[in-house]
Design a protein around this motif. Structure first.
Motif, PDB file in Angstrom:
ATOM      1  N   LEU A 106       0.839  -1.199   0.000  1.00  0.00           N
ATOM      2  CA  LEU A 106       0.000   0.000   0.000  1.00  0.00           C
ATOM      3  C   LEU A 106       0.871   1.244   0.000  1.00  0.00           C
ATOM      4  N   GLU A 107       0.501   2.240  -0.786  1.00  0.00           N
ATOM      5  CA  GLU A 107       1.106   3.564  -0.657  1.00  0.00           C
ATOM      6  C   GLU A 107       0.148   4.360   0.219  1.00  0.00           C
ATOM      7  N   VAL A 108       0.662   4.839   1.323  1.00  0.00           N
ATOM      8  CA  VAL A 108      -0.165   5.581   2.270  1.00  0.00           C
ATOM      9  C   VAL A 108       0.105   7.062   2.029  1.00  0.00           C
ATOM     10  N   VAL A 109      -0.906   7.791   1.569  1.00  0.00           N
ATOM     11  CA  VAL A 109      -0.738   9.214   1.272  1.00  0.00           C
ATOM     12  C   VAL A 109      -1.461  10.018   2.355  1.00  0.00           C
ATOM     13  N   VAL A 110      -0.760  10.983   2.925  1.00  0.00           N
ATOM     14  CA  VAL A 110      -1.376  11.894   3.889  1.00  0.00           C
ATOM     15  C   VAL A 110      -1.388  13.282   3.257  1.00  0.00           C
ATOM     16  N   ARG A 111      -2.557  13.925   3.286  1.00  0.00           N
ATOM     17  CA  ARG A 111      -2.694  15.245   2.664  1.00  0.00           C
ATOM     18  C   ARG A 111      -3.147  16.279   3.677  1.00  0.00           C
ATOM     19  N   ASN A 112      -2.480  17.428   3.663  1.00  0.00           N
ATOM     20  CA  ASN A 112      -2.880  18.555   4.510  1.00  0.00           C
ATOM     21  C   ASN A 112      -3.501  19.678   3.688  1.00  0.00           C
ATOM     22  N   ALA A 114      -4.819  20.676  -0.488  1.00  0.00           N
ATOM     23  CA  ALA A 114      -5.191  20.071  -1.780  1.00  0.00           C
ATOM     24  C   ALA A 114      -4.099  20.298  -2.823  1.00  0.00           C
ATOM     25  N   ALA A 115      -3.770  19.246  -3.550  1.00  0.00           N
ATOM     26  CA  ALA A 115      -2.814  19.333  -4.662  1.00  0.00           C
ATOM     27  C   ALA A 115      -2.905  18.036  -5.454  1.00  0.00           C
ATOM     28  N   GLY A 116      -2.221  18.018  -6.588  1.00  0.00           N
ATOM     29  CA  GLY A 116      -2.054  16.788  -7.358  1.00  0.00           C
ATOM     30  C   GLY A 116      -3.354  16.082  -7.685  1.00  0.00           C
ATOM     31  N   SER A 117      -3.348  14.764  -7.470  1.00  0.00           N
ATOM     32  CA  SER A 117      -4.499  13.954  -7.909  1.00  0.00           C
ATOM     33  C   SER A 117      -5.758  14.271  -7.119  1.00  0.00           C
ATOM     34  N   PHE A 137      -5.269   5.413   0.712  1.00  0.00           N
ATOM     35  CA  PHE A 137      -4.473   4.221   0.407  1.00  0.00           C
ATOM     36  C   PHE A 137      -4.508   3.954  -1.097  1.00  0.00           C
ATOM     37  N   TYR A 138      -3.351   3.598  -1.623  1.00  0.00           N
ATOM     38  CA  TYR A 138      -3.245   3.172  -3.022  1.00  0.00           C
ATOM     39  C   TYR A 138      -2.608   1.785  -3.035  1.00  0.00           C
ATOM     40  N   TYR A 139      -3.144   0.904  -3.875  1.00  0.00           N
ATOM     41  CA  TYR A 139      -2.608  -0.453  -3.995  1.00  0.00           C
ATOM     42  C   TYR A 139      -1.355  -0.400  -4.868  1.00  0.00           C
ATOM     43  N   ASN A 145      -1.373   0.743 -12.325  1.00  0.00           N
ATOM     44  CA  ASN A 145      -1.186   2.178 -12.120  1.00  0.00           C
ATOM     45  C   ASN A 145      -1.508   2.608 -10.674  1.00  0.00           C
ATOM     46  N   ASP A 146      -1.186   1.790  -9.698  1.00  0.00           N
ATOM     47  CA  ASP A 146      -1.390   2.093  -8.271  1.00  0.00           C
ATOM     48  C   ASP A 146      -2.787   2.680  -7.998  1.00  0.00           C
ATOM     49  N   PRO A 147      -3.850   1.896  -8.178  1.00  0.00           N
ATOM     50  CA  PRO A 147      -5.208   2.457  -7.981  1.00  0.00           C
ATOM     51  C   PRO A 147      -5.501   2.780  -6.514  1.00  0.00           C
ATOM     52  N   ASP A 192       1.605  17.400   1.179  1.00  0.00           N
ATOM     53  CA  ASP A 192       1.218  15.994   1.307  1.00  0.00           C
ATOM     54  C   ASP A 192       2.472  15.133   1.219  1.00  0.00           C
ATOM     55  N   PHE A 193       2.345  13.862   1.507  1.00  0.00           N
ATOM     56  CA  PHE A 193       3.472  12.941   1.325  1.00  0.00           C
ATOM     57  C   PHE A 193       2.947  11.525   1.209  1.00  0.00           C
ATOM     58  N   LYS A 194       3.834  10.663   0.725  1.00  0.00           N
ATOM     59  CA  LYS A 194       3.523   9.239   0.597  1.00  0.00           C
ATOM     60  C   LYS A 194       4.491   8.469   1.475  1.00  0.00           C
ATOM     61  N   MET A 195       3.985   7.487   2.216  1.00  0.00           N
ATOM     62  CA  MET A 195       4.913   6.615   2.943  1.00  0.00           C
ATOM     63  C   MET A 195       4.513   5.153   2.741  1.00  0.00           C
ATOM     64  N   PRO A 216      12.142  14.468  -0.913  1.00  0.00           N
ATOM     65  CA  PRO A 216      11.372  15.335  -1.822  1.00  0.00           C
ATOM     66  C   PRO A 216      10.785  14.568  -3.017  1.00  0.00           C
ATOM     67  N   ASP A 217      11.222  13.315  -3.235  1.00  0.00           N
ATOM     68  CA  ASP A 217      10.594  12.485  -4.271  1.00  0.00           C
ATOM     69  C   ASP A 217       9.195  12.059  -3.851  1.00  0.00           C
ATOM     70  N   SER A 218       8.956  11.966  -2.547  1.00  0.00           N
ATOM     71  CA  SER A 218       7.699  11.390  -2.066  1.00  0.00           C
ATOM     72  C   SER A 218       6.870  12.374  -1.231  1.00  0.00           C
ATOM     73  N   CYS A 219       7.270  13.655  -1.247  1.00  0.00           N
ATOM     74  CA  CYS A 219       6.512  14.692  -0.519  1.00  0.00           C
ATOM     75  C   CYS A 219       6.208  15.846  -1.468  1.00  0.00           C
ATOM     76  N   ARG A 220       5.195  16.634  -1.133  1.00  0.00           N
ATOM     77  CA  ARG A 220       5.054  17.955  -1.771  1.00  0.00           C
ATOM     78  C   ARG A 220       5.483  18.988  -0.739  1.00  0.00           C
ATOM     79  N   PHE A 235      10.097  18.054 -11.404  1.00  0.00           N
ATOM     80  CA  PHE A 235      10.378  17.119 -12.506  1.00  0.00           C
ATOM     81  C   PHE A 235       9.086  16.760 -13.240  1.00  0.00           C
ATOM     82  N   ARG A 236       8.023  16.371 -12.460  1.00  0.00           N
ATOM     83  CA  ARG A 236       6.761  15.954 -13.097  1.00  0.00           C
ATOM     84  C   ARG A 236       6.236  17.043 -14.031  1.00  0.00           C
ATOM     85  N   ARG A 237       6.376  18.313 -13.610  1.00  0.00           N
ATOM     86  CA  ARG A 237       5.766  19.429 -14.359  1.00  0.00           C
ATOM     87  C   ARG A 237       6.776  20.225 -15.177  1.00  0.00           C
TER      88      ARG A 237
END
Ligand code: TMP
Length: 271
Positions: A106-112, A114-117, A137-139, A145-147, A192-195, A216-220, A235-237
């Motif tokens: 699981l990719e666990v994303v915490v958001r404070n 709004a941004a991105g997806s 949570f993303y699988y 594509n990590d739904p 936000d970030f992913k862990m 910084p690869d896994s956080c905004r 990089f993404r943008r």
């Protein structure tokens, strides 16, 4: 006596040359090698940057070194405040010694903010403060594509138990509180970030720990004053200045001396 030595190899220290270490797993930005002792692994940070499920790929010189140092700093602090992680110690510029864990897929994303997806999905303007921190949570499955998935999917398909989901959410909240304060103290807003998490077995006992990397690869990360992006969205943008932004994050956290972070890799002009 001499003829005994070949049969007593096990007494010699186990030093494995870099090129003969057993590769356990290669991901997009990291490689895992067999560690020096059972239950350990070596996590190697590459310079590869990918986005949109690796449809976009580029080598960014120095990114791996920066992420190794920034992730070391964060994981060491988490260990120090009693948030368990897989991190043991940094070994060199690109590698760290970690505990072997069973990664929960699981990719666990915490958001404070709004941004991105989230902004795209719900039509929220990027930068809008959320009413409270939100955990998603993303699988972890590149083929799909990590739904995004719900707790129902996670328990129904056995990726984690209800108790484990509770533990993961408690860890995610503690990591978010720690990171938000850490970054705010150096003029950076944690958007936000992913862990990732893993099961660490200690004899008969198992506990969930924070794994992978936090960088910084896994956080905004946005500069508090200017809102400038200091993370992988550069990089993404196609905003440019990726290494400069990551270096600035490291510098503000007091990780790298300015001279060390910006030292050129080629010959230096002696004045
Ligand atoms: P998102 O807005 O694209 O869903 O991203 C949320 C957070 O997760 C953001 O900080 C970037 C991070 N992230 C990863 O670390 N890996 C990924 O594959 C994705 C899609 C996002």
């Amino acid at each position: 006596m001499k003829e005994f030595w070949p049969t007593m190899d096990f007494l010699k220290p186990r030093l494995i040359p870099m090129n003969r270490r057993r590769r356990i797993y290669e991901g997009k930005a990291k490689v895992l090698y067999e560690g020096p002792e059972p239950g350990t692994l070596i996590q190697h940070f590459k310079d590869d940057a990918t986005a949109f499920n690796a449809k976009k790929h580029q080598i960014i010189d120095g990114k791996g070194v920066l992420n190794n140092r920034i992730s070391e700093f964060i994981f060491q602090h988490l260990n120090n405040i009693g948030v368990p992680t897989h991190f043991i110690r940094r070994l060199n510029m690109r590698e760290q010694l970690i505990k072997e864990v069973e990664i929960i897929p699981l990719e666990v994303v915490v958001r404070n903010v709004a941004a991105g997806s989230l902004s795209t999905r719900l039509g929220l303007e990027e930068g809008t403060q959320l009413p409270r921190s939100i955990i998603e949570f993303y699988y972890k499955n590149d083929g799909l594509n990590d739904p995004m998935v719900s707790e129902e999917h996670i328990t129904a398909f056995g990726w984690a138990s209800p108790q484990e989901i509770d533990d993961i959410m408690a860890l995610a909240i503690r990591v978010n509180d720690f990171l938000s304060g850490l970054f705010l103290g150096v003029g950076i807003r944690l958007i936000d970030f992913k862990m990732e998490t893993g099961r660490l077995w200690e004899g008969e006992m198992m506990r969930i720990v924070v794994a992978d990397e936090i960088s910084p690869d896994s956080c905004r990360l946005w500069d508090v004053k200017s809102n400038d992006k200091m993370d992988k969205d550069r990089f993404r943008r196609d905003l440019g200045g990726v290494v400069e932004a990551y270096t600035e994050v490291a510098r503000r956290l007091g990780i790298m001396q300015e001279s060390e972070a910006t030292r050129p890799t080629g010959p230096q002009l002696v004045q």
